[in-house]
Design an enzyme around this catalytic site. Structure first.
Site, short mmCIF file in Angstrom:
data_model
loop_
_atom_site.label_atom_id
_atom_site.label_comp_id
_atom_site.label_asym_id
_atom_site.label_seq_id
_atom_site.Cartn_x
_atom_site.Cartn_y
_atom_site.Cartn_z
N CYS A 122 -26.01 -2.63 30.35
CA CYS A 122 -25.70 -1.24 30.68
C CYS A 122 -26.88 -0.54 31.37
O CYS A 122 -26.73 0.57 31.87
CB CYS A 122 -25.32 -0.47 29.42
SG CYS A 122 -23.91 -1.20 28.58
N HIS A 269 -26.47 6.94 30.34
CA HIS A 269 -25.42 5.93 30.21
C HIS A 269 -24.35 6.44 29.24
O HIS A 269 -24.66 7.05 28.22
CB HIS A 269 -26.05 4.63 29.68
CG HIS A 269 -25.05 3.63 29.23
ND1 HIS A 269 -23.96 3.26 29.98
CD2 HIS A 269 -24.97 2.89 28.08
CE1 HIS A 269 -23.26 2.36 29.32
NE2 HIS A 269 -23.84 2.13 28.17
N ASN A 300 -16.85 3.35 28.21
CA ASN A 300 -18.19 2.84 28.50
C ASN A 300 -18.03 1.73 29.55
O ASN A 300 -17.52 0.65 29.25
CB ASN A 300 -18.79 2.30 27.20
CG ASN A 300 -20.14 1.64 27.38
OD1 ASN A 300 -20.53 1.27 28.49
ND2 ASN A 300 -20.85 1.44 26.29
O1 UT7 Z 1 -23.29 0.37 25.97
C1 UT7 Z 1 -24.21 -0.45 25.32
C2 UT7 Z 1 -24.98 0.32 24.28
N1 UT7 Z 1 -24.14 0.54 23.16
C3 UT7 Z 1 -24.35 1.55 22.33
O2 UT7 Z 1 -25.25 2.32 22.52
C4 UT7 Z 1 -23.45 1.64 21.14
C5 UT7 Z 1 -24.14 2.29 20.00
N2 UT7 Z 1 -23.30 2.34 18.79
C6 UT7 Z 1 -22.22 3.12 18.69
O3 UT7 Z 1 -21.84 3.80 19.63
C7 UT7 Z 1 -21.52 3.20 17.34
O4 UT7 Z 1 -22.22 2.37 16.45
C8 UT7 Z 1 -20.02 2.81 17.35
C9 UT7 Z 1 -19.22 3.86 18.10
C10 UT7 Z 1 -19.85 1.44 18.03
C11 UT7 Z 1 -19.47 2.73 15.92
O5 UT7 Z 1 -19.66 3.95 15.27
P1 UT7 Z 1 -20.42 4.04 13.87
O6 UT7 Z 1 -20.42 5.45 13.47
O7 UT7 Z 1 -21.76 3.37 14.01
O8 UT7 Z 1 -19.46 3.23 12.91
P2 UT7 Z 1 -19.81 2.06 11.85
O9 UT7 Z 1 -19.78 0.75 12.54
O10 UT7 Z 1 -21.06 2.45 11.10
O11 UT7 Z 1 -18.58 2.15 10.86
C12 UT7 Z 1 -18.33 3.32 10.06
C13 UT7 Z 1 -17.06 3.09 9.27
C14 UT7 Z 1 -17.06 1.80 8.44
O12 UT7 Z 1 -16.31 2.06 7.28
P3 UT7 Z 1 -17.02 2.44 5.90
O13 UT7 Z 1 -17.93 1.29 5.59
O14 UT7 Z 1 -17.76 3.73 6.15
O15 UT7 Z 1 -15.87 2.58 4.95
C15 UT7 Z 1 -16.35 0.81 9.32
O16 UT7 Z 1 -15.72 -0.20 8.58
O17 UT7 Z 1 -15.94 2.97 10.17
C16 UT7 Z 1 -15.32 1.68 9.99
N3 UT7 Z 1 -14.98 1.17 11.31
C17 UT7 Z 1 -13.86 1.51 11.97
N4 UT7 Z 1 -12.81 2.26 11.61
C18 UT7 Z 1 -11.83 2.42 12.52
C19 UT7 Z 1 -15.74 0.39 12.13
N5 UT7 Z 1 -15.12 0.20 13.31
C20 UT7 Z 1 -13.94 0.88 13.23
C21 UT7 Z 1 -12.90 1.08 14.13
N6 UT7 Z 1 -11.86 1.87 13.75
N7 UT7 Z 1 -12.90 0.54 15.38
#
Ligand code: UT7
Length: 352
Positions: A122, A269, A300
């Site tokens: 990216c 980005h 993205n």
């Molecule tokens: O472009 C390249 C560079 N990339 C980035 O900069 C990405 C950086 N990271 C992010 O943007 C975020 O980490 C994401 C948008 C990918 C994910 O968001 P998050 O707030 O970090 O979510 P998480 O993975 O910490 O998950 C939070 C909760 C979990 O549940 P519990 O443990 O709180 O009960 C996950 O199991 O959300 C759950 N979860 C989802 N729920 C619905 C994880 N993925 C999903 C999903 N839909 N797709």
């Protein structure tokens, strides 16, 4: 003693024109959630995404790159015969061999020109912009065409909760060339190979071939490993971003010799609108400084996201040609690249 000739270009360089291409097919969060175990609310709240676009029909990586580049050339008003190099920033060209830039140059009617791909995830557009600016400064090309292109949908596992809702397809391009005043600052860039596994293809090519060979004859299983799908440990990337990017942003300002008060628009980005809002706040940019939010309807698009976001801001009137913008790309590698730039004029032929 033999004296080997050198070149001398123009110290002052700018983006002279921009163009973009957005695929026709709009994919809503609800459509993604027909296969993915998620919801429209969760996706929007966590990432800021409502829609993304995926290629369909006749659209290909090649056709998107050519369409965006053609628009950038037309917007810049230069004679395309004077383009000395084409740099294609992408991680999703369909083949490693041949790489994409030569065929794109051929389609644009400039066959024979120096043409190569830059693969830096990216951050790819920022890397390519830096190389292009240095080429013009060194005199190894008069004008350079830089294209950010991604077809993320081709390598997506639609059932993977970590990536399926994030990525989209598109292309954006700029012409870099000499200008009266400087419009592209020194680049602040870097990488962190120690954490590279945070964004990675599920299998490397050797593992993929081994698995496919082992599963020969069992077609559904071969189909399962048929994707060199990208996996992302989102929270790990988020933590890396929170530590690395604020330092990168203040270095960009310092090396550019501008202050936060000089920044008219912030165009990072488009990975996650939460990351971008946090960066704006931590940097102390004034409340009324617009932040690109192309992610909402484009998703993205990795190396294409910054030129697409610049184009969106210029076309919608949120930013104007000549304004001072702070750019920062970041992602796989884990790599980043940032610059302060003067924005090019709005495109003659908008992509939407
Ligand atoms: O472009 C390249 C560079 N990339 C980035 O900069 C990405 C950086 N990271 C992010 O943007 C975020 O980490 C994401 C948008 C990918 C994910 O968001 P998050 O707030 O970090 O979510 P998480 O993975 O910490 O998950 C939070 C909760 C979990 O549940 P519990 O443990 O709180 O009960 C996950 O199991 O959300 C759950 N979860 C989802 N729920 C619905 C994880 N993925 C999903 C999903 N839909 N797709």
């Amino acid at each position: 003693m033999v004296s080997i000739a050198s070149t001398k270009g123009h110290q002052n360089v700018s983006m002279l024109g921009i163009g973009a291409y957005r695929p026709n097919r709009v994919v809503t969060n609800d459509e993604v959630c027909e296969v993915l175990d998620s919801s429209d609310e969760w996706i929007f709240e966590r990432s800021g995404i409502r829609n993304r676009r995926f290629v369909s029909g006749d659209e290909t990586p090649r056709s998107m790159a050519v369409a965006a580049a053609d628009r950038a050339i037309n917007s810049s008003g230069i004679d395309r015969a004077e383009i000395g190099a084409v740099i294609l920033a992408t991680s999703t060209w369909k083949t490693l061999t041949p790489h994409g830039a030569p065929t794109v140059a051929y389609d644009l009617g400039i066959n024979g020109v120096a043409a190569f791909d830059v693969c830096a995830g990216c951050a790819g557009f920022g890397y390519a912009l830096s190389v292009a600016a240095d080429q013009v400064r060194a005199g190894s090309a008069k004008y350079v065409l830089v294209i950010g292109l991604e077809t993320m949908s081709l390598g997506l596992d639609p059932t993977d909760r970590g990536t399926a809702f994030i990525f989209g397809d598109g292309a954006g391009a700029v012409i870099v060339g000499p200008s009266e005043e400087n419009g592209i600052s020194p680049t602040v860039w870097g990488s962190d190979g120690e954490n590279a596994s945070a964004i990675a293809q599920q299998y490397d090519l050797v593992e993929y071939m081994d698995r496919a060979n082992a599963l020969q004859g069992t077609d559904p299983e071969v189909e399962k490993v048929g994707r060199l799908a990208i996996r992302m440990e989102g929270p790990r990337v988020f933590r890396w971003a929170a530590i690395t990017l604020p330092k990168a942003l203040s270095n960009v300002l310092e090396q550019s010799g501008v202050s936060t008060d000089d920044i008219d628009v912030f165009i990072p980005h488009q990975a996650n609108s939460r990351i971008n809002d946090l960066m704006k706040k931590n940097l102390g940019l004034a409340e009324n400084v617009p932040v690109a939010n192309d992610i909402e309807n484009t998703g993205n698009t990795s190396a294409a996201s910054i030129p697409l976001a610049i184009e969106e801001m210029l076309v919608s009137g949120k930013a104007k040609g000549g304004q001072i913008a702070l750019l920062l790309g970041f992602g796989a590698g884990l790599s980043y690249a940032g610059q302060v730039v003067k924005l090019p004029p709005a495109p003659v032929e908008p992509s939407f």
